[in-house]
Design a protein around this motif. Structure first.
Motif, PDB file in Angstrom:
ATOM      1  N   MET A   1       0.848  -1.192   0.000  1.00  0.00           N
ATOM      2  CA  MET A   1       0.000   0.000   0.000  1.00  0.00           C
ATOM      3  C   MET A   1       0.886   1.246   0.000  1.00  0.00           C
ATOM      4  SD  MET A   1      -3.086   0.736   2.669  1.00  0.00           S
ATOM      5  CE  MET A   1      -3.725  -0.899   2.408  1.00  0.00           C
ATOM      6  N   THR A   2       0.735   2.137  -0.952  1.00  0.00           N
ATOM      7  CA  THR A   2       1.593   3.305  -1.070  1.00  0.00           C
ATOM      8  C   THR A   2       0.987   4.499  -0.351  1.00  0.00           C
ATOM      9  OG1 THR A   2       0.551   4.178  -3.055  1.00  0.00           O
ATOM     10  CG2 THR A   2       2.205   2.460  -3.370  1.00  0.00           C
ATOM     11  N   THR A   3       1.799   5.562  -0.250  1.00  0.00           N
ATOM     12  CA  THR A   3       1.277   6.796   0.339  1.00  0.00           C
ATOM     13  C   THR A   3       0.452   7.579  -0.668  1.00  0.00           C
ATOM     14  OG1 THR A   3       3.240   8.062  -0.270  1.00  0.00           O
ATOM     15  CG2 THR A   3       3.262   6.936   1.861  1.00  0.00           C
ATOM     16  N   ALA A   4       0.463   7.156  -1.924  1.00  0.00           N
ATOM     17  CA  ALA A   4      -0.227   7.925  -2.958  1.00  0.00           C
ATOM     18  C   ALA A   4      -1.735   7.941  -2.730  1.00  0.00           C
ATOM     19  CB  ALA A   4       0.098   7.357  -4.337  1.00  0.00           C
ATOM     20  N   GLN A   5      -2.319   6.790  -2.532  1.00  0.00           N
ATOM     21  CA  GLN A   5      -3.750   6.726  -2.284  1.00  0.00           C
ATOM     22  C   GLN A   5      -4.079   5.346  -1.727  1.00  0.00           C
ATOM     23  OE1 GLN A   5      -5.720   7.384  -5.993  1.00  0.00           O
ATOM     24  NE2 GLN A   5      -4.658   5.753  -7.062  1.00  0.00           N
ATOM     25  N   VAL A   6      -5.254   5.247  -1.183  1.00  0.00           N
ATOM     26  CA  VAL A   6      -5.698   3.987  -0.616  1.00  0.00           C
ATOM     27  C   VAL A   6      -5.796   2.943  -1.724  1.00  0.00           C
ATOM     28  CG1 VAL A   6      -8.132   4.544  -0.897  1.00  0.00           C
ATOM     29  CG2 VAL A   6      -7.461   2.967   0.883  1.00  0.00           C
ATOM     30  N   ASN A   7      -5.616   1.659  -1.373  1.00  0.00           N
ATOM     31  CA  ASN A   7      -5.721   0.635  -2.414  1.00  0.00           C
ATOM     32  C   ASN A   7      -7.077  -0.064  -2.353  1.00  0.00           C
ATOM     33  OD1 ASN A   7      -5.641  -1.357  -0.445  1.00  0.00           O
ATOM     34  ND2 ASN A   7      -3.519  -1.920  -0.828  1.00  0.00           N
ATOM     35  N   VAL A   8      -7.301  -0.939  -3.304  1.00  0.00           N
ATOM     36  CA  VAL A   8      -8.609  -1.572  -3.464  1.00  0.00           C
ATOM     37  C   VAL A   8      -8.952  -2.453  -2.261  1.00  0.00           C
ATOM     38  CG1 VAL A   8      -9.875  -3.258  -4.844  1.00  0.00           C
ATOM     39  CG2 VAL A   8      -8.610  -1.425  -5.976  1.00  0.00           C
ATOM     40  N   ASP A   9      -7.985  -3.158  -1.711  1.00  0.00           N
ATOM     41  CA  ASP A   9      -8.259  -4.008  -0.551  1.00  0.00           C
ATOM     42  C   ASP A   9      -8.778  -3.195   0.626  1.00  0.00           C
ATOM     43  OD1 ASP A   9      -7.464  -6.234  -1.952  1.00  0.00           O
ATOM     44  OD2 ASP A   9      -5.441  -6.289  -1.112  1.00  0.00           O
ATOM     45  N   GLU A  10      -8.188  -2.028   0.833  1.00  0.00           N
ATOM     46  CA  GLU A  10      -8.646  -1.156   1.920  1.00  0.00           C
ATOM     47  C   GLU A  10     -10.070  -0.688   1.662  1.00  0.00           C
ATOM     48  OE1 GLU A  10      -7.918   1.739   5.323  1.00  0.00           O
ATOM     49  OE2 GLU A  10      -7.061  -0.179   4.744  1.00  0.00           O
ATOM     50  N   LEU A  11     -10.369  -0.317   0.423  1.00  0.00           N
ATOM     51  CA  LEU A  11     -11.727   0.113   0.087  1.00  0.00           C
ATOM     52  C   LEU A  11     -12.734  -1.010   0.295  1.00  0.00           C
ATOM     53  CD1 LEU A  11     -11.131   2.225  -3.156  1.00  0.00           C
ATOM     54  CD2 LEU A  11     -11.586   3.077  -0.854  1.00  0.00           C
ATOM     55  N   ASP A  12     -12.369  -2.216  -0.071  1.00  0.00           N
ATOM     56  CA  ASP A  12     -13.279  -3.354   0.108  1.00  0.00           C
ATOM     57  C   ASP A  12     -13.534  -3.616   1.591  1.00  0.00           C
ATOM     58  OD1 ASP A  12     -13.462  -3.646  -2.612  1.00  0.00           O
ATOM     59  OD2 ASP A  12     -12.104  -5.367  -2.739  1.00  0.00           O
ATOM     60  N   ARG A  13     -12.487  -3.462   2.407  1.00  0.00           N
ATOM     61  CA  ARG A  13     -12.662  -3.636   3.854  1.00  0.00           C
ATOM     62  C   ARG A  13     -13.640  -2.607   4.401  1.00  0.00           C
ATOM     63  NH1 ARG A  13     -11.475  -1.112   8.108  1.00  0.00           N
ATOM     64  NH2 ARG A  13     -10.293   0.502   7.007  1.00  0.00           N
ATOM     65  N   ARG A  14     -13.520  -1.378   3.943  1.00  0.00           N
ATOM     66  CA  ARG A  14     -14.402  -0.317   4.414  1.00  0.00           C
ATOM     67  C   ARG A  14     -15.850  -0.579   4.001  1.00  0.00           C
ATOM     68  NH1 ARG A  14     -10.671   4.948   2.691  1.00  0.00           N
ATOM     69  NH2 ARG A  14      -8.880   4.436   4.024  1.00  0.00           N
ATOM     70  N   LEU A  15     -16.059  -0.996   2.749  1.00  0.00           N
ATOM     71  CA  LEU A  15     -17.411  -1.282   2.282  1.00  0.00           C
ATOM     72  C   LEU A  15     -18.034  -2.420   3.089  1.00  0.00           C
ATOM     73  CD1 LEU A  15     -19.708  -0.776   0.271  1.00  0.00           C
ATOM     74  CD2 LEU A  15     -18.599  -2.412  -1.273  1.00  0.00           C
ATOM     75  N   ALA A  16     -17.251  -3.442   3.379  1.00  0.00           N
ATOM     76  CA  ALA A  16     -17.761  -4.563   4.168  1.00  0.00           C
ATOM     77  C   ALA A  16     -18.189  -4.093   5.560  1.00  0.00           C
ATOM     78  CB  ALA A  16     -16.702  -5.655   4.271  1.00  0.00           C
ATOM     79  N   ALA A  17     -17.416  -3.185   6.154  1.00  0.00           N
ATOM     80  CA  ALA A  17     -17.759  -2.670   7.480  1.00  0.00           C
ATOM     81  C   ALA A  17     -19.040  -1.843   7.430  1.00  0.00           C
ATOM     82  CB  ALA A  17     -16.605  -1.839   8.023  1.00  0.00           C
ATOM     83  N   VAL A  18     -19.202  -1.056   6.376  1.00  0.00           N
ATOM     84  CA  VAL A  18     -20.429  -0.260   6.224  1.00  0.00           C
ATOM     85  C   VAL A  18     -21.632  -1.180   6.043  1.00  0.00           C
ATOM     86  CG1 VAL A  18     -21.644   1.298   4.646  1.00  0.00           C
ATOM     87  CG2 VAL A  18     -19.327   1.842   5.401  1.00  0.00           C
ATOM     88  N   ARG A  19     -21.475  -2.224   5.252  1.00  0.00           N
ATOM     89  CA  ARG A  19     -22.596  -3.143   5.045  1.00  0.00           C
ATOM     90  C   ARG A  19     -22.962  -3.891   6.317  1.00  0.00           C
ATOM     91  NH1 ARG A  19     -21.265  -5.073  -1.221  1.00  0.00           N
ATOM     92  NH2 ARG A  19     -22.977  -3.848  -2.115  1.00  0.00           N
ATOM     93  N   GLU A  20     -22.000  -4.208   7.133  1.00  0.00           N
ATOM     94  CA  GLU A  20     -22.313  -4.844   8.418  1.00  0.00           C
ATOM     95  C   GLU A  20     -23.117  -3.885   9.289  1.00  0.00           C
ATOM     96  OE1 GLU A  20     -22.805  -7.442  11.432  1.00  0.00           O
ATOM     97  OE2 GLU A  20     -22.166  -7.838   9.358  1.00  0.00           O
ATOM     98  N   ALA A  21     -22.728  -2.605   9.300  1.00  0.00           N
ATOM     99  CA  ALA A  21     -23.489  -1.612  10.054  1.00  0.00           C
ATOM    100  C   ALA A  21     -24.896  -1.453   9.484  1.00  0.00           C
ATOM    101  CB  ALA A  21     -22.754  -0.273  10.034  1.00  0.00           C
ATOM    102  N   MET A  22     -25.041  -1.554   8.174  1.00  0.00           N
ATOM    103  CA  MET A  22     -26.367  -1.498   7.553  1.00  0.00           C
ATOM    104  C   MET A  22     -27.221  -2.679   7.995  1.00  0.00           C
ATOM    105  SD  MET A  22     -25.143  -0.360   3.705  1.00  0.00           S
ATOM    106  CE  MET A  22     -26.707  -0.812   2.928  1.00  0.00           C
ATOM    107  N   ARG A  23     -26.641  -3.857   8.049  1.00  0.00           N
ATOM    108  CA  ARG A  23     -27.400  -5.035   8.504  1.00  0.00           C
ATOM    109  C   ARG A  23     -27.913  -4.836   9.926  1.00  0.00           C
ATOM    110  NH1 ARG A  23     -23.220  -7.570   5.517  1.00  0.00           N
ATOM    111  NH2 ARG A  23     -24.046  -8.676   3.690  1.00  0.00           N
ATOM    112  N   LEU A  24     -27.053  -4.276  10.779  1.00  0.00           N
ATOM    113  CA  LEU A  24     -27.459  -4.048  12.164  1.00  0.00           C
ATOM    114  C   LEU A  24     -28.592  -3.028  12.251  1.00  0.00           C
ATOM    115  CD1 LEU A  24     -23.952  -3.976  13.904  1.00  0.00           C
ATOM    116  CD2 LEU A  24     -25.651  -5.808  13.967  1.00  0.00           C
ATOM    117  N   ARG A  25     -28.646  -2.089  11.306  1.00  0.00           N
ATOM    118  CA  ARG A  25     -29.716  -1.086  11.287  1.00  0.00           C
ATOM    119  C   ARG A  25     -30.907  -1.543  10.444  1.00  0.00           C
ATOM    120  NH1 ARG A  25     -27.481   4.287  11.658  1.00  0.00           N
ATOM    121  NH2 ARG A  25     -25.696   4.212  13.072  1.00  0.00           N
ATOM    122  N   GLU A  26     -30.810  -2.745   9.897  1.00  0.00           N
ATOM    123  CA  GLU A  26     -31.862  -3.310   9.041  1.00  0.00           C
ATOM    124  C   GLU A  26     -32.143  -2.413   7.835  1.00  0.00           C
ATOM    125  OE1 GLU A  26     -35.056  -3.884  11.840  1.00  0.00           O
ATOM    126  OE2 GLU A  26     -34.335  -5.895  12.344  1.00  0.00           O
TER     127      GLU A  26
END
Length: 394
Positions: A1-26
């Motif tokens: 992972m470079t200092t230039a910008q976030v990579n795809v794996d990091e973005l996928d991790r973030r999306l997964a965390a948001v979707r888990e929070a969505m599930r908890l909020r139904e």
């Protein structure tokens, strides 16, 4: 992972965390309109947020970016995800009283079958660029949906930073420290405040070796002379005079990550009142930074500061701090945890805060602040500036 910008794996991790929070909020889907949250989830970064744009996140399936056509054509320049299928509304929808871009976006999402797939859909009701007309167009475009205020769902996911994000904030802290050094060095009798602002703005944009600068979510602020009792002032062409003090609140920014920093400079010997206020405030800030540890609550950090102030017969009515990270105008805060009495959020390692010890009296004031990470031994501070009232020769 470079200092230039976030990579795809990091973005996928973030999306997964948001979707888990969505599930908890139904929630079946989420309409993300805060540019900081769009950046966090996709990497998309442009000054296009003054026209409607969203990132539509279904609980399952492919998310969709939607924005103005001229911006959509270049979305791939920054967005690492979803730019290939971005929806771009025609120019004829921009700034029209009789139609609205969100109407077009709603039609395209309906064409994709989202009316039937989603029922309970979250929206960011407190996002600065999600207008009332955007909400009404979305509501009218999807009468089948139950629109639910998401209550900063993505912002709360952002609260604990990854190692990549901590690295970005350290770089932002270096930019802030250099901007403050240049500001302090530029203070002299007779210099107009707007010229001082120019020094800071140049340092913010230039950055430092290994950490390029970026534009700030909030412009530099200068509380000067009797106006030092009023927070959030910007600048005028007033010339600095011997015997006066100026509080400087600025930030370092590295690729949208912010590390704010505030200091107060006295041009010549300070008044007895200012010197006393500065000593008490810095002592309190030191105590708060020491309490910024995992397991403590936000209220306990505030209490550590407050105990010191009370020994001096002082009181701070405003909050002491707030969570920070990615920022877009008009704010560098995350709108989640506040360091204040009554906030019982339990701190966890790698939460990041701006602790702003601002004391605004009558006719004078003092500010000192730090951007820091919650760490086992107390605050891990990102910035580097003398934590005291700084005195310049008049």
């Amino acid at each position: 992972m470079t200092t230039a910008q976030v990579n795809v794996d990091e973005l996928d991790r973030r999306l997964a965390a948001v979707r888990e929070a969505m599930r908890l909020r139904e929630l079946d889907a989420l309409v993300v309109s805060d540019p900081a949250n769009m950046f966090y989830l996709t990497g998309y970064n442009a000054w296009s947020f003054y026209t409607p744009q969203i990132f539509y996140v279904p609980l399952d399936g492919e998310p969709v970016l939607a924005m103005r056509e001229m911006d959509a054509l270049g979305a791939h320049r920054t967005a690492l995800r979803y730019a290939d299928s971005v929806l771009g509304y025609p120019e004829t929808y921009v700034h029209r009283p009789d139609t609205h871009p969100m109407e077009w976006i709603a039609e395209r999402l309906r064409d994709r079958g989202e009316a039937g797939r989603a029922r309970r859909v979250g929206f960011e009701g407190d996002a600065h660029y999600f207008s009332v007309r955007s909400y009404l167009a979305l509501r009218d475009g999807f009468p089948e949906w139950e629109l639910v205020e998401s209550r900063e769902l993505v912002n709360w996911v952002r609260l604990i930073k990854s190692e990549f994000e901590i690295g970005q904030m350290r770089r932002a802290g270096r930019v802030a420290s250099e901007a403050m050094r240049r500001a302090v060095a530029a203070i002299e009798t007779g210099k107009p405040l707007n010229e001082l602002a120019a020094e800071v703005l140049a340092a913010q944009a230039r950055g430092v070796d290994g950490a390029d600068g970026d534009y700030p979510a909030i412009v530099p602020m200068f509380m000067y002379g009797e106006g030092a009792d009023t927070p959030h002032l910007t600048w005028t062409a007033e010339r600095m005079a011997a015997g006066e003090a100026v509080s400087i609140e600025l930030t370092g920014v590295h690729r949208r990550y912010h590390a704010p920093l505030a200091r107060t400079v006295s041009l010549g010997a300070p008044s007895r009142e200012l010197d006393r206020l500065a000593g008490a405030t810095v002592e309190g800030l030191d105590a708060a930074l020491d309490a910024l540890r995992p397991g403590n609550t936000s209220a306990e950090v505030h209490a550590a500061f407050d105990r010191v102030l009370r020994r001096y017969g002082l009181e701070k009515k405003s909050r002491l701090g707030y969570s920070i990270g990615v920022g877009f105008p008009p704010d560098w805060g995350e709108r989640t945890v506040s360091i204040r009495a009554g906030d019982d959020t339990v701190l966890e390692e790698n939460m990041t805060f701006h602790l702003i010890a601002g004391m605004w009296m009558t006719g004078y004031g003092f500010e000192a602040s730090e951007s820091a990470r919650v760490a086992a031994g107390g605050a891990d501070v990102f910035t580097d500036a003398p934590r005291r009232l700084i005195i310049q020769e008049a």
